[in-house]
Design an enzyme around this catalytic site. Structure first.
Site, PDB file in Angstrom:
ATOM      1  N   CYS A   1      -0.395   1.455   7.136  1.00 50.51           N
ATOM      2  CA  CYS A   1      -0.971   1.650   5.805  1.00 50.51           C
ATOM      3  C   CYS A   1      -2.319   2.352   5.883  1.00 50.51           C
ATOM      4  CB  CYS A   1      -1.086   0.313   5.083  1.00 50.51           C
ATOM      5  SG  CYS A   1       0.539  -0.401   4.718  1.00 50.51           S
TER       6      CYS A   1
ATOM      7  N   GLU B   1       0.818  -1.210   0.000  1.00 51.50           N
ATOM      8  CA  GLU B   1       0.000   0.000   0.000  1.00 51.50           C
ATOM      9  C   GLU B   1       0.854   1.263   0.000  1.00 51.50           C
ATOM     10  OE1 GLU B   1      -0.256  -2.683   2.044  1.00 51.50           O
ATOM     11  OE2 GLU B   1      -2.161  -2.631   3.112  1.00 51.50           O
TER      12      GLU B   1
ATOM     13  N   CYS C   1      -2.712  -2.671   7.502  1.00 51.05           N
ATOM     14  CA  CYS C   1      -2.239  -2.544   8.879  1.00 51.05           C
ATOM     15  C   CYS C   1      -2.420  -1.083   9.316  1.00 51.05           C
ATOM     16  CB  CYS C   1      -0.769  -2.954   8.971  1.00 51.05           C
ATOM     17  SG  CYS C   1       0.364  -1.788   8.168  1.00 51.05           S
TER      18      CYS C   1
END
Length: 161
Positions: A98, A67, A95
């Protein structure tokens, strides 16, 4: 959160599967350099403007998530850090790092495949993307091609055990 997985929105549009399959191809490319197979594409006006895969092992960089790399490429292509009008497709729930970058980049829509019960920040462990105290909250749709993504991840980790 309270330990329960958040409900995943499943509002998908006709072209979403096409773009998620492109993200899955990126995930498979991560295997070439022994990285966790996660892939991401960013789309604007129906066109892919960025594509990336995890490159943490390749770069020796803990921030080289699919990402993050795709967001950087998209910002270069757009000529702005504001990625308004873009959609981000990723094979694994983002996560916290990101998800934070997605919020800061003002990405209006995120579609992910598999949930991540250990580090997911789109509802599984945290819900950064829906945090009401932040100045931007993208629309989120999860579960698209989740089985394919999860199978790729399971095979990767099974080979390391």
């Amino acid at each position: 959160m309270n330990g329960e997985a958040a409900p995943v929105l499943t509002r998908h549009f006709p072209r979403d599967e096409y773009f998620m399959r492109l993200a899955l191809r990126e995930a498979e490319r991560a295997l070439e350099h022994d990285d966790v197979p996660v892939g991401c594409v960013i789309v604007r006006d129906g066109e892919v403007i960025a594509a990336a895969r995890n490159e943490r092992e390749l770069r020796g960089d803990p921030t080289a998530h699919a990402e993050i790399l795709a967001l950087q490429e998209a910002a270069r292509r757009v000529g702005s850090w504001r990625l308004e009008g873009c959609g981000l497709y990723v094979t694994l729930e983002p996560c916290a790092m990101c998800a934070g970058a997605i919020v800061l980049g003002r990405v209006p829509r995120v579609v992910f495949a598999a949930t991540d019960p250990k580090t997911g920040a789109a509802g599984s462990v945290f819900d950064v993307l829906a945090e009401p105290r932040l100045n931007h909250r993208p629309e989120v749709a999860g579960g698209l091609l989740a089985d394919e993504s999860a199978a790729l991840l399971r095979a990767f980790f099974a080979a390391r055990r």
